[in-house]
Design a protein around this motif. Structure first.
Motif, PDB file in Angstrom:
ATOM      1  N   PRO A 114       0.798  -1.234   0.000  1.00 12.62           N
ATOM      2  CA  PRO A 114       0.000   0.000   0.000  1.00 12.62           C
ATOM      3  C   PRO A 114       0.825   1.276   0.000  1.00 12.62           C
ATOM      4  O   PRO A 114       0.364   2.310  -0.485  1.00 12.62           O
ATOM      5  CB  PRO A 114      -0.837  -0.132   1.280  1.00 12.62           C
ATOM      6  CG  PRO A 114      -1.015  -1.612   1.442  1.00 12.62           C
ATOM      7  CD  PRO A 114       0.281  -2.199   0.991  1.00 12.62           C
ATOM      8  N   GLN A 115       2.048   1.239   0.549  1.00  9.05           N
ATOM      9  CA  GLN A 115       2.899   2.424   0.550  1.00  9.05           C
ATOM     10  C   GLN A 115       3.684   2.588  -0.745  1.00  9.05           C
ATOM     11  O   GLN A 115       4.466   3.528  -0.880  1.00  9.05           O
ATOM     12  CB  GLN A 115       3.871   2.354   1.732  1.00  9.05           C
ATOM     13  CG  GLN A 115       3.193   2.277   3.085  1.00  9.05           C
ATOM     14  CD  GLN A 115       2.279   3.465   3.332  1.00  9.05           C
ATOM     15  OE1 GLN A 115       2.615   4.596   3.002  1.00  9.05           O
ATOM     16  NE2 GLN A 115       1.111   3.207   3.913  1.00  9.05           N
ATOM     17  N   GLY A 116       3.490   1.655  -1.689  1.00 12.64           N
ATOM     18  CA  GLY A 116       4.133   1.773  -2.989  1.00 12.64           C
ATOM     19  C   GLY A 116       5.377   0.937  -3.176  1.00 12.64           C
ATOM     20  O   GLY A 116       5.928   0.872  -4.291  1.00 12.64           O
ATOM     21  N   GLN A 117       5.870   0.282  -2.106  1.00  9.48           N
ATOM     22  CA  GLN A 117       7.085  -0.519  -2.249  1.00  9.48           C
ATOM     23  C   GLN A 117       6.820  -1.729  -3.161  1.00  9.48           C
ATOM     24  O   GLN A 117       5.774  -2.367  -3.075  1.00  9.48           O
ATOM     25  CB  GLN A 117       7.564  -1.023  -0.887  1.00  9.48           C
ATOM     26  CG  GLN A 117       7.722   0.047   0.175  1.00  9.48           C
ATOM     27  CD  GLN A 117       6.518   0.134   1.074  1.00  9.48           C
ATOM     28  OE1 GLN A 117       5.384   0.224   0.609  1.00  9.48           O
ATOM     29  NE2 GLN A 117       6.758   0.089   2.375  1.00  9.48           N
ATOM     30  N   LEU A 118       7.799  -2.026  -4.006  1.00  4.66           N
ATOM     31  CA  LEU A 118       7.685  -3.160  -4.916  1.00  4.66           C
ATOM     32  C   LEU A 118       7.986  -4.450  -4.169  1.00  4.66           C
ATOM     33  O   LEU A 118       9.073  -4.632  -3.625  1.00  4.66           O
ATOM     34  CB  LEU A 118       8.655  -2.996  -6.085  1.00  4.66           C
ATOM     35  CG  LEU A 118       8.645  -4.116  -7.137  1.00  4.66           C
ATOM     36  CD1 LEU A 118       7.281  -4.210  -7.812  1.00  4.66           C
ATOM     37  CD2 LEU A 118       9.752  -3.897  -8.163  1.00  4.66           C
ATOM     38  N   TYR A 119       7.015  -5.353  -4.115  1.00  2.74           N
ATOM     39  CA  TYR A 119       7.198  -6.659  -3.465  1.00  2.74           C
ATOM     40  C   TYR A 119       7.593  -7.729  -4.468  1.00  2.74           C
ATOM     41  O   TYR A 119       8.503  -8.525  -4.221  1.00  2.74           O
ATOM     42  CB  TYR A 119       5.910  -7.083  -2.765  1.00  2.74           C
ATOM     43  CG  TYR A 119       5.929  -8.500  -2.246  1.00  2.74           C
ATOM     44  CD1 TYR A 119       6.545  -8.803  -1.038  1.00  2.74           C
ATOM     45  CD2 TYR A 119       5.354  -9.549  -2.970  1.00  2.74           C
ATOM     46  CE1 TYR A 119       6.583 -10.105  -0.557  1.00  2.74           C
ATOM     47  CE2 TYR A 119       5.393 -10.853  -2.493  1.00  2.74           C
ATOM     48  CZ  TYR A 119       5.997 -11.132  -1.285  1.00  2.74           C
ATOM     49  OH  TYR A 119       6.042 -12.430  -0.824  1.00  2.74           O
ATOM     50  N   GLY A 120       6.920  -7.768  -5.612  1.00  4.30           N
ATOM     51  CA  GLY A 120       7.187  -8.801  -6.605  1.00  4.30           C
ATOM     52  C   GLY A 120       6.352  -8.568  -7.841  1.00  4.30           C
ATOM     53  O   GLY A 120       5.934  -7.436  -8.130  1.00  4.30           O
ATOM     54  N   THR A 121       6.063  -9.636  -8.561  1.00  2.53           N
ATOM     55  CA  THR A 121       5.260  -9.537  -9.778  1.00  2.53           C
ATOM     56  C   THR A 121       4.302 -10.715  -9.860  1.00  2.53           C
ATOM     57  O   THR A 121       4.595 -11.820  -9.382  1.00  2.53           O
ATOM     58  CB  THR A 121       6.142  -9.528 -11.036  1.00  2.53           C
ATOM     59  OG1 THR A 121       6.961 -10.711 -11.052  1.00  2.53           O
ATOM     60  CG2 THR A 121       7.026  -8.293 -11.079  1.00  2.53           C
ATOM     61  N   LEU A 122       3.164 -10.456 -10.462  1.00  2.00           N
ATOM     62  CA  LEU A 122       2.209 -11.511 -10.794  1.00  2.00           C
ATOM     63  C   LEU A 122       2.255 -11.676 -12.308  1.00  2.00           C
ATOM     64  O   LEU A 122       2.033 -10.712 -13.046  1.00  2.00           O
ATOM     65  CB  LEU A 122       0.803 -11.131 -10.326  1.00  2.00           C
ATOM     66  CG  LEU A 122      -0.291 -12.167 -10.559  1.00  2.00           C
ATOM     67  CD1 LEU A 122       0.002 -13.465  -9.798  1.00  2.00           C
ATOM     68  CD2 LEU A 122      -1.657 -11.616 -10.156  1.00  2.00           C
ATOM     69  N   LEU A 130      -4.770  -7.416  -4.782  1.00  5.24           N
ATOM     70  CA  LEU A 130      -5.236  -8.235  -3.666  1.00  5.24           C
ATOM     71  C   LEU A 130      -4.064  -8.935  -2.969  1.00  5.24           C
ATOM     72  O   LEU A 130      -4.015  -9.014  -1.737  1.00  5.24           O
ATOM     73  CB  LEU A 130      -6.244  -9.271  -4.170  1.00  5.24           C
ATOM     74  CG  LEU A 130      -7.567  -8.724  -4.711  1.00  5.24           C
ATOM     75  CD1 LEU A 130      -8.402  -9.853  -5.308  1.00  5.24           C
ATOM     76  CD2 LEU A 130      -8.342  -7.999  -3.610  1.00  5.24           C
ATOM     77  N   ILE A 131      -3.133  -9.416  -3.767  1.00  2.64           N
ATOM     78  CA  ILE A 131      -1.951 -10.080  -3.185  1.00  2.64           C
ATOM     79  C   ILE A 131      -1.114  -9.077  -2.405  1.00  2.64           C
ATOM     80  O   ILE A 131      -0.622  -9.372  -1.309  1.00  2.64           O
ATOM     81  CB  ILE A 131      -1.124 -10.752  -4.293  1.00  2.64           C
ATOM     82  CG1 ILE A 131      -1.899 -11.962  -4.856  1.00  2.64           C
ATOM     83  CG2 ILE A 131       0.243 -11.194  -3.765  1.00  2.64           C
ATOM     84  CD1 ILE A 131      -1.264 -12.590  -6.079  1.00  2.64           C
ATOM     85  N   GLY A 132      -0.956  -7.870  -2.938  1.00  3.13           N
ATOM     86  CA  GLY A 132      -0.200  -6.845  -2.224  1.00  3.13           C
ATOM     87  C   GLY A 132      -0.816  -6.519  -0.868  1.00  3.13           C
ATOM     88  O   GLY A 132      -0.107  -6.335   0.128  1.00  3.13           O
ATOM     89  N   GLN A 133      -2.139  -6.458  -0.815  1.00  2.55           N
ATOM     90  CA  GLN A 133      -2.811  -6.198   0.465  1.00  2.55           C
ATOM     91  C   GLN A 133      -2.587  -7.331   1.458  1.00  2.55           C
ATOM     92  O   GLN A 133      -2.391  -7.102   2.656  1.00  2.55           O
ATOM     93  CB  GLN A 133      -4.301  -5.986   0.222  1.00  2.55           C
ATOM     94  CG  GLN A 133      -4.618  -4.726  -0.560  1.00  2.55           C
ATOM     95  CD  GLN A 133      -6.094  -4.616  -0.916  1.00  2.55           C
ATOM     96  OE1 GLN A 133      -6.931  -5.360  -0.408  1.00  2.55           O
ATOM     97  NE2 GLN A 133      -6.423  -3.685  -1.801  1.00  2.55           N
TER      98      GLN A 133
END
Length: 344
Positions: free
Chosen positions: A116-124, A148-151
């Motif tokens: 939610p803060q914009g940080q890149l976690y990964g890719t779908l 949804l995955i990011g949340q």
């Protein structure tokens, strides 16, 4: 997409972890995109790696779970940098990717998974070994699922942080800040467990009560910093004297307790307390008392039986050993054979 809504709703309600959410989403994404493989990745920028976490393989292309690829060689990096989330011809778009050639990727589409803060976690992602067009609505579904995955990732990270903070608070509440020893509250929690272990093993419980005579004079003459150093020295030497099953705590300003299972305490508990280093030594006296408590005389309350009567009165060099009735006289040796010493 409408046909997937009941399953999507059920997944969102019942998923308790990232994996429980992601695997159904990958299966639904595969139905929407019609591509061979759908997968979620995690990007480890500090180590410049991309990890394939979960996959759903339905065609000839097999994307292996656990695959680790250098981030610089990935299609995901190229898609993000070029702002090109989809290509039906990987070779023409990004033919320099060795990983894509090795996997046989031809069609590729991805959406970033951001917190939610914009940080890149990964890719779908979704991919295929043949050229395929993207069906209508597939890109919107991909982006929805990535959100949804990011949340879910954010929720799990917050939960982990909360659990870590709670653990730190619990440790702080049970630890003496100056010496790092367990405090009085930790001692009262540990005693019932030691009673139970000794009861199970048919052994007694040994307790030693120690306080430092003349400690106030050290604070007055040399300052509280010197007093703190002395207490830290005492704590270190008590820890060095412990066996694996023993327990030491600081229960007051200059008061310590050692607890262990009987009938004999480790020979190392007789070591002299001494803080090596340059400077002149500061010494103080000690008073102490010890007791070996037979199984039938231990109380279940968690309070050390006869605590007050086992404490020796103040005075330089004074010490007294007190035994419970029927306790073996050889069962406990006083842990401080000489006066504690620190160096200023």
């Amino acid at each position: 997409m409408e046909s997937l809504l009941p399953r999507l709703s059920h997944t969102l309600v019942h998923a308790k972890s990232l994996e429980e959410l992601t695997r159904p989403l990958l299966d639904m994404l595969q139905q929407v995109t019609k591509l061979d493989s759908t997968y979620l990745t995690r990007i480890d920028l500090p180590h410049s790696q991309q990890h394939v976490l979960y996959t759903c393989n339905r065609g000839r292309l097999e994307m292996p779970e656990g695959l680790v690829v250098p981030w610089q060689d990935t299609l995901c990096r190229r898609a993000l940098e070029d702002r090109q989330p989809y290509t039906a011809d990987v070779v023409s778009s990004w033919g320099d990717s060795e990983a894509a050639r090795a996997l046989g990727l031809h069609t590729y589409v991805s959406a970033p998974v951001r917190l939610p803060q914009g940080q890149l976690y990964g890719t779908l992602c979704a991919a295929s070994g043949v050229e395929q067009a993207m069906p209508d609505g597939a890109m919107a579904t991909l982006e929805l699922f990535a959100g949804l995955i990011g949340q879910q990732v954010e929720r799990e990270l917050l939960l982990q942080e909360l659990q870590q903070r709670n653990l730190e608070l619990a440790n702080y509440a049970l630890t003496d800040a100056l010496t790092g020893l367990p405090n009085r509250h930790a001692l009262m929690e540990e005693l019932p467990r030691m009673w139970s272990r000794a009861e199970r093993d048919g052994r007694s419980v040994l307790l030693a009560f120690i306080d430092l005579d003349g400690f106030k004079q050290i604070n007055d003459q040399h300052g509280h910093e010197a007093g703190d150093q002395l207490l830290q020295t005492v704590a270190r030497q008590l820890l060095n004297a412990l066996r694996d099953s023993d327990f030491a705590a600081r229960i007051g300003g200059d008061e310590f307790v050692m607890v262990g299972t009987g009938p004999e305490i480790s020979q190392s508990a007789t070591q002299v307390l001494y803080a090596p280093g340059a400077g002149h030594p500061v010494r103080c006296g000690r008073s102490g008392g010890s007791a070996a408590l037979p199984r039938r005389q231990r109380r279940r309350s968690g309070r050390a039986p006869g605590t007050d009567q086992h404490r020796a009165g103040p005075g330089p060099g004074r010490r007294r050993h007190v035994r419970e009735q029927n306790a073996p006289s050889h069962a406990f040796r006083h842990p401080l054979r000489s006066c504690p010493t620190t160096t200023l």
